[in-house]
Design an enzyme around this catalytic site. Structure first.
Site, short mmCIF file in Angstrom:
data_model
loop_
_atom_site.label_atom_id
_atom_site.label_comp_id
_atom_site.label_asym_id
_atom_site.label_seq_id
_atom_site.Cartn_x
_atom_site.Cartn_y
_atom_site.Cartn_z
N THR A 36 0.82 -1.21 0.00
CA THR A 36 0.00 0.00 0.00
C THR A 36 0.85 1.26 0.00
O THR A 36 0.50 2.25 -0.66
CB THR A 36 -0.92 0.00 1.24
OG1 THR A 36 -1.80 -1.11 1.15
CG2 THR A 36 -1.74 1.28 1.32
N THR B 23 1.08 -4.41 4.22
CA THR B 23 0.80 -4.76 5.61
C THR B 23 0.14 -6.13 5.76
O THR B 23 0.26 -6.76 6.82
CB THR B 23 -0.12 -3.71 6.27
OG1 THR B 23 -1.35 -3.64 5.55
CG2 THR B 23 0.55 -2.35 6.28
N ASP B 24 -0.55 -6.61 4.73
CA ASP B 24 -1.37 -7.81 4.92
C ASP B 24 -0.54 -9.04 5.27
O ASP B 24 -0.98 -9.89 6.05
CB ASP B 24 -2.21 -8.09 3.67
CG ASP B 24 -3.36 -7.12 3.52
OD1 ASP B 24 -3.65 -6.39 4.50
OD2 ASP B 24 -3.97 -7.06 2.44
N SER C 247 1.10 -7.31 -1.13
CA SER C 247 1.72 -8.28 -0.23
C SER C 247 0.97 -9.60 -0.16
O SER C 247 1.52 -10.59 0.31
CB SER C 247 1.87 -7.70 1.19
OG SER C 247 0.61 -7.59 1.83
#
Length: 331
Positions: A12, A86-87, A55
């Protein structure tokens, strides 16, 4: 000035809107640095674009690529900052903790909930503080820097999907925290962190199965041709419905009898597993090939098992590696 290498992987933080209306990683490593011009006064930075992926598409092949790049450039830099979505960042942080062990130099992951393309988001703050931490004399090991917190790579978990304080350290103190731009260290560099150890191999033939009430046991034999190890996310401190008279116990017993491993963990977010508490768990714990993740995060347990399987084909040695603490992943 210290020398820091930025390794950009997408996520992101590096996304722009697409014609279809969603976000996709398109911003390059050099563009990321240009968005935070203040970094020029902090350290000397170079940037490498390893790949540019959401990710959700990052896995063992990419973890190996990141670790190999850190290894190749390790002697040339004082620290490394990896921008990442972040995932799956907690999985990557755990993977690098096992592939880059006892590093006296910091290997820092960061990302954001909003793109650096937008104004006034968390992206610039997180990247700036990640670099500040990487430059600090107390920095060490694989860490995740997010929303002012510095978290061990083996203890980090994404606990919120949208808020800026997206990551938490599970059942272990933060390594350090920022008060505005001032770093307050909590955990010192361990004495044994003097000579880094790199590992290259991972074996992803691991399956995570979350138990639900009423689950049929015949799902487990279907995995036998594809997986060397099974992680069972059990209830509470752990156990199998029906105890040693149940169909699930028989399926686990047969799985282990074929030379495979089963690791028990828990669906509960905190305090870990303990198969010795109830009779439904004690019988399972006694089976050869059954291990416990105890208070490891689910991400760390899965990736550590991949790492251990990558080092040996011997079940006893894989078990030993899995149970040996690495960067405070289990206490």
């Amino acid at each position: 000035m210290k020398r820091i290498l930025l390794l950009a992987t997408g996520g992101t933080i590096a996304s722009r809107p697409t014609a279809a209306g969603g976000l996709a990683p398109m911003i390059t490593s050099d563009e990321l640095l240009a968005c935070v011009p203040e970094l020029a006064g902090v350290c000397h930075m170079d940037a490498v674009q390893l790949f540019n992926l959401d990710s959700t598409s990052v896995g063992p092949a990419q973890w190996a690529q990141i670790a190999a790049e850190v290894r190749r450039r390790y002697d040339d830099y004082d620290g490394f900052v990896i921008t990442h979505g972040t995932d799956t960042m907690a999985y990557t942080a755990a993977a690098l903790s096992y592939m880059i062990q006892q590093s006296p130099k910091p290997v820092v992951l960061t990302g954001s909930q909003k793109s650096i393309y937008n104004r006034d988001t968390d992206a610039r703050n997180n990247l700036y503080r990640a670099v500040l931490y990487a430059c600090h004399d107390t920095a060490w090991g694989v860490q995740l820097v997010f929303d002012g917190k510095v978290i061990l790579g083996t203890r980090a978990r994404k606990t919120r999907t949208k808020s800026f304080n997206a990551f938490s350290s599970i059942d272990y103190p933060n390594t350090a925290e920022f008060r505005d731009l001032r770093l307050i260290p909590f955990l010192p560099r361990p004495a044994e962190y003097g000579q880094v150890r790199f590992y290259e191999k991972l074996d992803p033939s691991v399956f995570v199965l979350r138990l639900i009430p009423g689950m049929r046991a015949d799902i487990i034999p279907l995995l036998a041709d594809h997986c060397k190890a099974l992680i069972l996310e059990s209830f509470g401190v752990g156990g199998l419905p029906g105890g040693d008279d149940g169909e699930l116990f028989a399926a686990v017993r047969d799985w282990c009898a074929a030379g495979r491993l089963v690791v028990f963990t828990t669906q509960v977010p905190h305090e870990g597993s303990d198969l010795g508490v109830y009779e439904v768990g004690r019988a399972a714990k006694a089976l050869p090939g059954v291990l416990e993740a105890r208070d490891m995060t689910p991400e760390a347990a899965a990736v550590k098992l991949m790492w251990a399987l990558g080092q040996s084909c011997d079940r006893a040695e894989v078990s030993r590696l899995f149970l040996t603490p690495v960067q405070f992943d289990v206490v």
